[in-house]
Design an enzyme around this catalytic site. Sequence first.
Site, PDB file in Angstrom:
ATOM      1  CG  ASP A   1      44.183  -3.063 -13.414  1.00  0.00           C
ATOM      2  OD1 ASP A   1      43.755  -2.987 -14.583  1.00  0.00           O
ATOM      3  OD2 ASP A   1      44.839  -4.041 -12.993  1.00  0.00           O
TER       4      ASP A   1
ATOM      5  CG  ASP B   1      49.613  -0.027 -19.310  1.00  0.00           C
ATOM      6  OD1 ASP B   1      50.475  -0.854 -19.642  1.00  0.00           O
ATOM      7  OD2 ASP B   1      48.385  -0.245 -19.413  1.00  0.00           O
TER       8      ASP B   1
ATOM      9  CD  GLU C   1      49.501  -3.219 -21.879  1.00  0.00           C
ATOM     10  OE1 GLU C   1      49.010  -4.224 -22.399  1.00  0.00           O
ATOM     11  OE2 GLU C   1      49.068  -2.689 -20.837  1.00  0.00           O
TER      12      GLU C   1
END
Length: 269
Positions: free
Chosen positions: A73, A162, A164
């Site tokens: 990625d 995503d 996090e």
Amino acid sequence: MNNLARTTTALLTAVGLAVLGLAAPGSTHTAQAAPVVEDHAMGSQIAKHEGRGDRRVVIPTDPSAQAVVYGIDVSGHQGNVDWNYWWGQGKRFAYVKATESTTYRNPYFAQQYNGSYNVGMIRGAYHFALPDRSAGATQADYFVNNGGGWSRDGKTLPGALDMEYNPYGSTCYGLSKASMTSWIKSFSDRYQARTGRWPVIYTSTSWWNQCVSGDFSSTNPLWVARYSSTVGTLPYAWPFYTFWQYSSSPIDQNLFNGAYDRLQALANG
């Protein structure tokens, strides 16, 4: 300043710039500008809070995996990527950062997203969430409108969300577990309504178990981050992972938990 001092100063400056501009293998530009605010790479905050593990590239082991496919990625931090190089390293899929919150778009997105596709990889896009900035559905719309969509062409993976650690403050963005769960559901539902696919959810077990209470295992494929030779315990309720980000050296490296034809099936929906 005498000539010797000038020469020494110039040499030290050049060396310093060269050090700062070192690029990872596979990147085609040699000098990195200072990271733009709200340009956070996938796993950057997980690495900051949980560590990067062994900086050597460790081929992970998972006895339960019958076959795997390797990929990477990338984000704006990699600049123009040499996709032929990574294809030669055996990478067969790629995820490319498209957006963050509703204020950032990756300026290298076209080169990275189209370049990975053109070299033969199955590719997808990802969105770095900032849940305290705007609603989940709002960020899903921004993502889809700026490269995060999906098409049944056999080469495009569903978008990834995503989730996090907060780059700017408290771990869970000041949200309760119930509120974070609602935010993720809002994003996920909106993405599914716009594209017909449920987004992949990228996270770490530690962050997820601290910040989220909901169960997304029946709808959303799991992309787990753990920089180790073993995947470890998975986040709440997921019985298996679909992707595993196992290293951040010299670039974010991942594996798909299945044979190539299963990766194609995920792309085809």
